[in-house]
Design a protein around this motif. Structure first.
Motif, mmCIF file in Angstrom:
data_model
loop_
_atom_site.group_PDB
_atom_site.id
_atom_site.type_symbol
_atom_site.label_atom_id
_atom_site.label_comp_id
_atom_site.label_asym_id
_atom_site.label_seq_id
_atom_site.Cartn_x
_atom_site.Cartn_y
_atom_site.Cartn_z
ATOM 1 N N TYR A 79 44.647 33.873 34.907
ATOM 2 C CA TYR A 79 45.061 34.902 33.783
ATOM 3 C C TYR A 79 46.241 35.503 34.169
ATOM 4 N N GLY A 80 47.554 35.072 33.600
ATOM 5 C CA GLY A 80 48.803 35.720 34.088
ATOM 6 C C GLY A 80 48.760 35.182 35.562
ATOM 7 N N ASN A 81 49.403 36.084 36.188
ATOM 8 C CA ASN A 81 49.421 35.807 37.866
ATOM 9 C C ASN A 81 48.267 36.027 38.663
ATOM 10 N N LEU A 82 47.065 35.996 38.145
ATOM 11 C CA LEU A 82 45.717 36.267 38.937
ATOM 12 C C LEU A 82 44.907 34.914 38.710
ATOM 13 N N LEU A 83 44.419 34.634 39.941
ATOM 14 C CA LEU A 83 43.385 33.594 40.089
ATOM 15 C C LEU A 83 41.878 34.286 40.292
ATOM 16 N N PHE A 84 40.996 33.903 39.647
ATOM 17 C CA PHE A 84 39.718 34.311 39.947
ATOM 18 C C PHE A 84 38.786 33.477 40.569
ATOM 19 N N GLY A 85 37.890 33.474 41.810
ATOM 20 C CA GLY A 85 37.301 32.572 42.377
ATOM 21 C C GLY A 85 35.796 33.073 42.429
ATOM 22 N N ALA A 86 34.775 32.276 42.184
ATOM 23 C CA ALA A 86 33.465 32.842 42.205
ATOM 24 C C ALA A 86 32.796 32.596 43.610
ATOM 25 N N VAL A 87 32.018 33.379 44.208
ATOM 26 C CA VAL A 87 31.523 33.022 45.639
ATOM 27 C C VAL A 87 29.863 33.344 45.295
ATOM 28 N N ASP A 88 29.449 32.159 45.555
ATOM 29 C CA ASP A 88 27.811 32.482 45.571
ATOM 30 C C ASP A 88 27.169 31.858 46.811
ATOM 31 N N SER A 89 27.725 32.320 47.739
ATOM 32 C CA SER A 89 27.021 31.893 49.043
ATOM 33 C C SER A 89 27.085 33.259 50.057
ATOM 34 N N PRO A 90 26.126 33.871 50.536
ATOM 35 C CA PRO A 90 26.494 34.928 51.324
ATOM 36 C C PRO A 90 27.283 34.916 52.426
ATOM 37 N N ARG A 91 28.398 35.771 52.578
ATOM 38 C CA ARG A 91 29.134 35.530 53.702
ATOM 39 C C ARG A 91 29.207 36.775 54.543
ATOM 40 N N SER A 92 29.683 36.891 55.783
ATOM 41 C CA SER A 92 29.772 37.827 56.708
ATOM 42 C C SER A 92 30.596 38.922 56.308
ATOM 43 N N ASP A 93 31.752 38.659 55.542
ATOM 44 C CA ASP A 93 32.574 39.725 54.858
ATOM 45 C C ASP A 93 33.163 38.896 53.601
#
Length: 460
Positions: A106-120
């Motif tokens: 959207y515009g200059n933004l990219l959104f990414g979905a994270v569905d695996s638990p990460r350390s941070d």
């Protein structure tokens, strides 16, 4: 579906589906290993292998804006220059692991979905058990104004992570001020501090366009206050949230593929989507995704039987499971019309099931292109809801090493079909057929498939 922490539960639930996939397909119907085959009206324009930085992880979803395609990957995402599709090339890759990297722009933004638990929440994070309270899952936001050097600017943690995400523009004056992100997630556990049952809700992130770094969860509406479909025999998993939501913002509606349920939402209040119609199907194991036709008088729902890992495109499973279901919308209610499944049987080594696709913008017709994992991609016509038919296809034969994979997503954009293959990279395909030629006159300047717009409408 994600192949990370949810894989254990899904694998157990899918065992019955795998057992069904025992009948061999006819040998004459199976292409030679690793060989591309197409219908006569389809041509393979180009294949671009995955860029080296993320070559070891699988490709997933695709978004488009202007002359660029953005391809998600379990290891991050890549940007491709598609100004000349016959000479398309990778511009950059961002290494930022975390499945499944469903992407929207959207515009200059990219959104990414994270569905695996990460350390941070950083791009240097490592995997961490979901039982640890400090684990992170959610949505990452990148600035993509410099295509050669995208910049990570913000993360937003959401309960149970973000399996998929859907951009929803604001209404009226708010459209220029905010964009909203509907986050779909599921499979809670009493042992997960950030994902406990019941989880019959979605998370809504509000993103101020002038200050995206201040994005935050603004609402967590419960969309199944009385619980969803949890007891139907044959379900892959009981309803505990949604897998994917497709919005048709200009019409203030959305269709939700919610594990055991297919639903229609009223989203006139962006912060409070309300279910107005709901349906179930004894042939459906997992309601995976949804696509409106252009007039929003129909919805195509997909059933991801076996969680994407089973060989379900064979005679034993048959034409009505692991398929699409076509519903007309009549007086605000779903009316089932028919199923559609690719008519080409696949080998028992090939995972194959209905997956991500988009409309081909032919005015007055209802035509889709759709991914089927190892079944390739199919172009099909559902103008007659009760009698859908395939009009073209592209696929590869079984992998010579016996492994799976295939096409995760296949979308039409400005004259070409773009497909993200697990292993083979980024495919560009073209169909030339009287039924689809009308799409040539429709030009789009962006496409997020889960944010539908009427043909030719809207710019951002």
């Amino acid at each position: 579906m994600s192949l990370t922490r949810r894989a254990i539960a899904v694998a157990a639930a899918a065992a019955a589906a795998l057992a069904l996939a025992g009948a061999p397909a006819l040998a004459a119907d199976i292409p030679p290993a690793d060989t591309v085959v197409t219908s006569p009206n389809v041509s393979h324009v180009l294949n671009i292998p995955k860029p080296a930085p993320i070559a070891g992880t699988i490709n997933t979803d695709i978004a488009f804006q202007g002359d660029y395609a953005y391809v998600g990957n379990y290891g991050g995402f890549s940007i491709y220059d598609i100004r000349n599709p016959k000479k398309a090339k990778a511009v950059s890759s961002v290494v930022c692991p975390g499945s499944q990297m469903d992407v929207s722009v959207y515009g200059n933004l990219l959104f990414g979905a994270v569905d695996s638990p990460r350390s941070d929440d950083s791009c240097n994070s490592t995997g961490l058990p979901a039982t640890e309270e400090r684990s992170w899952e959610g949505v990452r936001i990148f600035d993509i104004s410099d295509k050669a050097n995208p910049r990570y600017i913000k993360s937003v943690e959401t309960d149970c992570g973000s399996h998929t995400l859907t951009l929803v523009p604001g209404k009226g004056r708010d459209r220029d001020r905010n964009v909203y992100v509907y986050v779909s997630s599921y499979l809670p556990s009493a042992t997960f501090p950030d994902c406990r049952p019941p989880h019959d809700k979605i998370s809504i992130i509000k993103v101020p366009l002038k200050d995206p770094a201040s994005a935050s969860v603004a609402a967590t509406p419960v969309v199944f206050p009385d619980g969803g479909n949890e007891t139907q025999p044959g379900l892959l998993l009981p309803t505990s949230g949604c897998h994917d939501i497709t919005v048709y913002a200009e019409k203030d509606i959305a269709a939700g593929a919610c594990m055991g349920d297919g639903v229609l939402f009223d989203i006139s209040d962006r912060m409070n989507p309300v279910i107005t119609a709901r349906t179930t199907d004894p042939n459906f194991a997992f309601w995976h995704s949804a696509t409106f036709n252009n007039d929003a008088t129909k919805v195509v729902f997909t059933d991801e039987l076996g969680g994407g890992g089973a060989a379900t495109c064979n005679a034993t499973v048959g034409p009505n499971r692991g398929a699409d279901a076509i519903y007309d919308i009549v007086d605000g209610e779903f009316v089932f019309k028919s199923y559609f499944k690719i008519p080409r049987y696949q080998a028992d080594t090939e995972n194959c099931v209905a997956h991500n696709g988009s409309l081909i913008p032919v005015k007055g017709k209802d035509i889709m292109v759709q991914a089927w994992y190892m079944g390739g991609l199919s172009v099909w016509d559902f103008t007659d809801s009760a009698n859908p038919r395939e009009i073209g296809y592209f696929e590869r034969g079984p992998r010579s090493d016996g492994s799976g994979g295939g096409i995760w997503s296949a979308y039409y954009y400005n004259g070409y079909i773009y497909a993200a293959d697990f292993n083979e990279g980024f495919d560009i395909v073209q169909i030339k057929d009287p039924l689809t030629d009308g799409a040539k006159g429709v030009r789009m300047d962006h496409l997020n498939v889960q944010t539908q717009e009427s043909y030719g409408r809207g710019r951002h």
